[in-house]
Design a protein around this motif. Structure first.
Motif, PDB file in Angstrom:
ATOM      1  N   PRO A   1       0.815  -1.212   0.000  1.00 25.10           N
ATOM      2  CA  PRO A   1       0.000   0.000   0.000  1.00 25.10           C
ATOM      3  C   PRO A   1       0.858   1.277   0.000  1.00 25.10           C
ATOM      4  CG  PRO A   1       0.050  -0.947   2.184  1.00 25.10           C
ATOM      5  CD  PRO A   1       0.788  -1.907   1.295  1.00 25.10           C
ATOM      6  N   GLU A   2       2.092   1.152   0.492  1.00 20.69           N
ATOM      7  CA  GLU A   2       3.025   2.278   0.459  1.00 20.69           C
ATOM      8  C   GLU A   2       4.431   1.723   0.620  1.00 20.69           C
ATOM      9  OE1 GLU A   2       3.207   4.772   4.032  1.00 20.69           O
ATOM     10  OE2 GLU A   2       1.567   3.537   4.846  1.00 20.69           O
ATOM     11  N   LYS A   3       5.406   2.477   0.203  1.00 20.60           N
ATOM     12  CA  LYS A   3       6.777   1.990   0.209  1.00 20.60           C
ATOM     13  C   LYS A   3       7.201   1.570   1.614  1.00 20.60           C
ATOM     14  CE  LYS A   3      11.396   2.961  -1.501  1.00 20.60           C
ATOM     15  NZ  LYS A   3      12.265   3.902  -2.257  1.00 20.60           N
ATOM     16  N   ASN A   4       7.958   0.461   1.652  1.00 17.27           N
ATOM     17  CA  ASN A   4       8.499  -0.135   2.882  1.00 17.27           C
ATOM     18  C   ASN A   4       7.450  -0.919   3.663  1.00 17.27           C
ATOM     19  OD1 ASN A   4      11.113   0.886   2.453  1.00 17.27           O
ATOM     20  ND2 ASN A   4      10.520   2.850   3.360  1.00 17.27           N
ATOM     21  N   TYR A   5       6.208  -0.996   3.165  1.00 15.02           N
ATOM     22  CA  TYR A   5       5.164  -1.750   3.842  1.00 15.02           C
ATOM     23  C   TYR A   5       4.517  -2.715   2.845  1.00 15.02           C
ATOM     24  CZ  TYR A   5       5.606   1.668   7.610  1.00 15.02           C
ATOM     25  OH  TYR A   5       6.064   2.441   8.622  1.00 15.02           O
ATOM     26  N   PHE A   6       4.033  -3.811   3.364  1.00 19.64           N
ATOM     27  CA  PHE A   6       3.316  -4.737   2.487  1.00 19.64           C
ATOM     28  C   PHE A   6       2.232  -5.465   3.288  1.00 19.64           C
ATOM     29  CE2 PHE A   6       6.726  -7.281   4.257  1.00 19.64           C
ATOM     30  CZ  PHE A   6       6.161  -8.540   4.469  1.00 19.64           C
ATOM     31  N   VAL A   7       1.226  -5.930   2.543  1.00 15.64           N
ATOM     32  CA  VAL A   7       0.086  -6.662   3.127  1.00 15.64           C
ATOM     33  C   VAL A   7       0.070  -8.063   2.531  1.00 15.64           C
ATOM     34  CG1 VAL A   7      -2.426  -6.815   3.259  1.00 15.64           C
ATOM     35  CG2 VAL A   7      -1.293  -4.599   3.516  1.00 15.64           C
ATOM     36  N   THR A   8      -0.166  -9.058   3.390  1.00 15.63           N
ATOM     37  CA  THR A   8      -0.367 -10.430   2.911  1.00 15.63           C
ATOM     38  C   THR A   8      -1.778 -10.867   3.271  1.00 15.63           C
ATOM     39  OG1 THR A   8       0.559 -11.319   4.968  1.00 15.63           O
ATOM     40  CG2 THR A   8       2.060 -11.082   3.091  1.00 15.63           C
ATOM     41  N   CYS A   9      -2.474 -11.405   2.261  1.00 15.06           N
ATOM     42  CA  CYS A   9      -3.796 -12.012   2.459  1.00 15.06           C
ATOM     43  C   CYS A   9      -3.647 -13.495   2.158  1.00 15.06           C
ATOM     44  CB  CYS A   9      -4.834 -11.373   1.541  1.00 15.06           C
ATOM     45  SG  CYS A   9      -5.086  -9.614   1.847  1.00 15.06           S
ATOM     46  N   ILE A  10      -3.932 -14.339   3.150  1.00 11.22           N
ATOM     47  CA  ILE A  10      -3.631 -15.769   2.978  1.00 11.22           C
ATOM     48  C   ILE A  10      -4.875 -16.616   3.176  1.00 11.22           C
ATOM     49  CG2 ILE A  10      -1.289 -15.368   3.833  1.00 11.22           C
ATOM     50  CD1 ILE A  10      -2.109 -16.896   6.375  1.00 11.22           C
ATOM     51  N   SER A  11      -4.839 -17.777   2.499  1.00 12.43           N
ATOM     52  CA  SER A  11      -5.852 -18.810   2.715  1.00 12.43           C
ATOM     53  C   SER A  11      -5.149 -20.160   2.724  1.00 12.43           C
ATOM     54  CB  SER A  11      -6.916 -18.772   1.605  1.00 12.43           C
ATOM     55  OG  SER A  11      -6.326 -18.891   0.343  1.00 12.43           O
ATOM     56  N   ASP A  12      -5.629 -21.048   3.561  1.00  9.68           N
ATOM     57  CA  ASP A  12      -5.036 -22.379   3.719  1.00  9.68           C
ATOM     58  C   ASP A  12      -5.526 -23.284   2.590  1.00  9.68           C
ATOM     59  OD1 ASP A  12      -4.214 -24.927   4.480  1.00  9.68           O
ATOM     60  OD2 ASP A  12      -4.463 -24.502   6.603  1.00  9.68           O
ATOM     61  N   ILE A  13      -4.603 -23.787   1.740  1.00  8.04           N
ATOM     62  CA  ILE A  13      -4.974 -24.681   0.631  1.00  8.04           C
ATOM     63  C   ILE A  13      -4.400 -26.081   0.838  1.00  8.04           C
ATOM     64  CG2 ILE A  13      -5.219 -22.805  -1.037  1.00  8.04           C
ATOM     65  CD1 ILE A  13      -2.438 -23.595  -2.126  1.00  8.04           C
ATOM     66  N   SER A  14      -4.127 -26.440   2.094  1.00 11.52           N
ATOM     67  CA  SER A  14      -3.539 -27.756   2.367  1.00 11.52           C
ATOM     68  C   SER A  14      -4.451 -28.883   1.889  1.00 11.52           C
ATOM     69  CB  SER A  14      -3.256 -27.905   3.865  1.00 11.52           C
ATOM     70  OG  SER A  14      -2.349 -26.921   4.304  1.00 11.52           O
ATOM     71  N   LYS A  15      -5.789 -28.718   2.092  1.00 14.58           N
ATOM     72  CA  LYS A  15      -6.722 -29.758   1.642  1.00 14.58           C
ATOM     73  C   LYS A  15      -6.716 -29.871   0.121  1.00 14.58           C
ATOM     74  CE  LYS A  15      -9.862 -29.618   5.626  1.00 14.58           C
ATOM     75  NZ  LYS A  15     -11.247 -29.400   6.073  1.00 14.58           N
ATOM     76  N   GLU A  16      -6.621 -28.739  -0.541  1.00 15.30           N
ATOM     77  CA  GLU A  16      -6.566 -28.745  -2.005  1.00 15.30           C
ATOM     78  C   GLU A  16      -5.331 -29.506  -2.491  1.00 15.30           C
ATOM     79  OE1 GLU A  16      -5.794 -25.433  -5.490  1.00 15.30           O
ATOM     80  OE2 GLU A  16      -6.956 -24.861  -3.726  1.00 15.30           O
ATOM     81  N   MET A  17      -4.198 -29.282  -1.835  1.00 14.81           N
ATOM     82  CA  MET A  17      -2.978 -29.978  -2.221  1.00 14.81           C
ATOM     83  C   MET A  17      -3.073 -31.467  -1.907  1.00 14.81           C
ATOM     84  SD  MET A  17      -1.393 -27.494  -3.538  1.00 14.81           S
ATOM     85  CE  MET A  17       0.201 -28.239  -3.889  1.00 14.81           C
ATOM     86  N   GLN A  18      -3.823 -31.808  -0.841  1.00 12.71           N
ATOM     87  CA  GLN A  18      -4.031 -33.220  -0.519  1.00 12.71           C
ATOM     88  C   GLN A  18      -4.843 -33.900  -1.606  1.00 12.71           C
ATOM     89  OE1 GLN A  18      -2.748 -35.117   1.770  1.00 12.71           O
ATOM     90  NE2 GLN A  18      -3.914 -36.910   1.179  1.00 12.71           N
ATOM     91  N   LYS A  19      -5.833 -33.175  -2.165  1.00 12.84           N
ATOM     92  CA  LYS A  19      -6.630 -33.736  -3.257  1.00 12.84           C
ATOM     93  C   LYS A  19      -5.756 -34.019  -4.475  1.00 12.84           C
ATOM     94  CE  LYS A  19     -11.110 -31.751  -1.975  1.00 12.84           C
ATOM     95  NZ  LYS A  19     -12.196 -30.830  -2.375  1.00 12.84           N
ATOM     96  N   ILE A  20      -4.752 -33.157  -4.688  1.00  9.97           N
ATOM     97  CA  ILE A  20      -3.838 -33.398  -5.802  1.00  9.97           C
ATOM     98  C   ILE A  20      -3.073 -34.697  -5.582  1.00  9.97           C
ATOM     99  CG2 ILE A  20      -1.754 -32.523  -6.935  1.00  9.97           C
ATOM    100  CD1 ILE A  20      -2.822 -29.703  -6.456  1.00  9.97           C
ATOM    101  N   LYS A  21      -2.673 -34.942  -4.321  1.00 12.75           N
ATOM    102  CA  LYS A  21      -1.999 -36.208  -4.023  1.00 12.75           C
ATOM    103  C   LYS A  21      -2.920 -37.398  -4.271  1.00 12.75           C
ATOM    104  CE  LYS A  21       1.351 -34.551  -0.579  1.00 12.75           C
ATOM    105  NZ  LYS A  21       1.843 -34.719   0.812  1.00 12.75           N
ATOM    106  N   GLU A  22      -4.192 -37.249  -3.881  1.00 17.37           N
ATOM    107  CA  GLU A  22      -5.157 -38.331  -4.103  1.00 17.37           C
ATOM    108  C   GLU A  22      -5.372 -38.571  -5.591  1.00 17.37           C
ATOM    109  OE1 GLU A  22      -8.562 -36.970  -2.009  1.00 17.37           O
ATOM    110  OE2 GLU A  22      -7.705 -37.350  -0.011  1.00 17.37           O
TER     111      GLU A  22
END
Length: 563
Positions: free
Chosen positions: A106-127
């Motif tokens: 949003p401005e220099k020297n600062y940043f925002v992270t928006c996260i979501s857990d996709i561990s289940k999605e990656m597990q489906k890929i393994k399946e």
């Protein structure tokens, strides 16, 4: 709208939010970053509490972050210093979870992270990988640009190329030149999100030979999921049959013999849609005693099922008018005798030397048995898949508690060792033995004992995370692979939780029973570098505590300290 309103939105958002300040050295190179603000969803997704991290550097919160394969500080620092907005899928080794992270400054020297857990999605890929590995069909996932994203092993046998060579390649490069246009048309249908079934084209093998492949494809956005089969043998058989029929037709002196010998119904009509002749099979379908009886009749004078006569006349008029054939379509037919059958029909216009349509030649092929065989094959495949699933369960899971058995336990333990060695991390192995179980069997019977073991399995599973493994390796002996536990005090907390959980009374039908549990703990790598050593040492720790003081836990190194 005031700041309170926006803060309320962030606090109630299901997506994790964190606001950071990048920290650079004297030369302007990012070396760390500070947590300024996080929302409750961030705490829930990562397990990092606001009170523990706000105002702190990430290297203080997650000391191992510099050991990660991915350089988070450098990556986030670039966005904070130079701007931009990016999204990545990244495995957090310290947190042992997969996250989808959207980052912007949003401005220099600062940043925002928006996260979501996709561990289940990656597990489906393994399946999905597992499903691909056991399927006997040709399976693949491609994108609408024609790139093969994933194929199974069966493609190696069909085309002679390895899975590695096929994945990432353009499948159009393998398609027969004469089939490229039809393939592109099928891809266009898929681009419009239409399912494409029973599409056939030819693919070049490594040895230069072409194979006929029949497809069933379903699009999902920009991705296409497809199952296919090599039908070269069937196609070649059909081609050979057609060639043979043409040769027989040229032999006029044998025409009558051929017509009465072939196992399909054959007829021909004039432009008035009156029958000029048929073979013996067709006369039987039409309910006639002899083929000669059909001459001069039209479909309204034959005892077809109600309404079929007019349907046939409508089809024939269209063919005469357009000059276009109608091939390989299937109809359900009730014969004059009342017997029900599936028929594959072909109708083609007959032209004279001036290319004028003067009639229709048609064939009726009884495919009733083929339909039944196809249905039987589908049922057989369904039973096979079901049997494979059952065999997998029998091989890897305890029949009583449904927990992993000794075989699957060792596989997961070895896998955990490999991952811990790769990540330079640790985990705990706990050997759980029930105290007082024998008296339950003796006093209330084996059925009550079995019910108790089932409940023990459920309680143990409730004490650990999904990434951990609870297994029954025999009798009243259970093991817990706590992969998310590396520190000694964390292992002690899990062991204490297990013991307290199992101390609670069990209701077995009309009886209230109580047992205890003794837990031996071996830590990797301190107490062993391989699966056998870890199991042996956790077992020794369990027997030591069972001998000296039941109902508690003991670390393996305490045996040596007490010795």
């Amino acid at each position: 709208m005031d700041c309170c309103f926006y803060k309320s939105i962030l606090d109630n958002s299901p997506m994790g939010y964190a606001y950071h300040r990048i920290i650079c050295d004297e030369s302007g190179v990012p070396t760390d970053y500070e947590f300024i603000e996080v929302n409750p969803a961030f705490e829930k997704l990562t397990g990092l509490m606001s009170k523990d991290i706000v105002g702190k550097k990430v290297t203080e919160v997650i000391p191992d972050i510099r050991n990660s394969d991915f350089d988070f500080i450098k990556y986030y620092g670039g966005i904070a210093l130079y701007g931009g907005c990016e999204e990545i899928d990244q495995f957090s080794e310290p947190l042992r979870r997969w996250y989808r992270v959207k980052v912007f400054s949003p401005e220099k020297n600062y940043f925002v992270t928006c996260i979501s857990d996709i561990s289940k999605e990656m597990q489906k890929i393994k399946e999905l990988d597992s499903f691909f590995s056991i399927n006997i069909d040709l399976l693949c996932i491609a994108d609408l640009d024609g790139t093969l994203l994933k194929v199974n092993k069966e493609w190696e046998y069909a085309l002679g190329y390895s899975v590695e060579e096929l994945e990432g390649s353009k499948f159009l490069e393998l398609v027969h030149p004469e089939d490229v246009a039809a393939t592109l048309e099928a891809m266009s249908q898929l681009s419009n999100q239409n399912t494409v079934l029973n599409f056939i084209n030819r693919y070049r093998r490594r040895d230069g030979e072409y194979r006929y492949i029949e497809w069933r494809s379903k699009p999902h956005g920009r991705v296409v999921y497809a199952a296919a089969r090599d039908i070269t043998a069937r196609i070649m058989s059909e081609v050979e049959l057609v060639d043979k029929q043409k040769q027989l037709e040229e032999a006029n002196h044998m025409l009558k013999l051929v017509l009465d010998t072939v196992p399909i119904g054959i007829f021909w009509k004039n432009s008035k849609l009156e029958y000029l002749g048929c073979n013996r099979v067709f006369s039987s379908i039409a309910g006639l005693k002899d083929a000669s009886e059909i001459v001069g009749l039209d479909d309204l004078k034959i005892s077809w099922s109600e309404g079929l006569g007019e349907v046939y006349r409508h089809e024939d008029r269209d063919i005469i008018a357009s000059g276009e054939s109608k091939l390989n379509y299937e109809v359900f037919l009730r014969e004059y005798s009342g017997e029900e059958r599936w028929i594959r029909k072909n109708k083609v216009p007959i032209t004279d030397r001036s290319n004028v349509n003067i009639g229709i030649l048609g064939t009726y092929e009884d495919i009733t048995e083929k339909k039944r065989a196809e249905e039987a094959l589908r049922e057989s495949e369904r039973k096979y898949r079901q049997m494979a699933e059952e065999l997998e369960k029998l091989a890897n899971y305890d029949k009583l508690t449904k927990l992993p058995n000794r075989r699957l336990f060792f596989e997961r333990l070895k896998h955990g060792i490999r991952e811990a060695k790769r990540d330079r991390s640790g985990f705990a192995l706990m050997f759980v033995d029930l105290d007082g179980f024998k008296s339950i069997n003796d006093n209330y019977g084996h059925e009550a004992g079995d019910d108790l073991l089932k409940e023990v399995g459920r309680r143990l599973s409730a004490c650990v995370r999904e990434s951990d493994t609870v297994a029954r390796i025999g009798g009243d002996e259970f093991t817990v692979i706590a992969r998310s536990v590396a520190a000694r005090h964390d292992a002690a907390m899990v062991a204490h939780k297990i013991i307290k959980k199992l101390e609670k009374p069990f209701k077995l039908k009309e009886q209230i029973c109580s047992i205890g549990a003794s837990v031996g703990i071996a830590l990797y790598p301190e107490n062993g570098f391989d699966s056998e050593s870890l199991l042996k040492n956790s077992d020794r720790a369990m027997y030591e505590i069972k001998r000296s003081q039941k109902g508690t836990y003991c670390f393996f190194d305490q045996i040596r300290e007490n010795a």
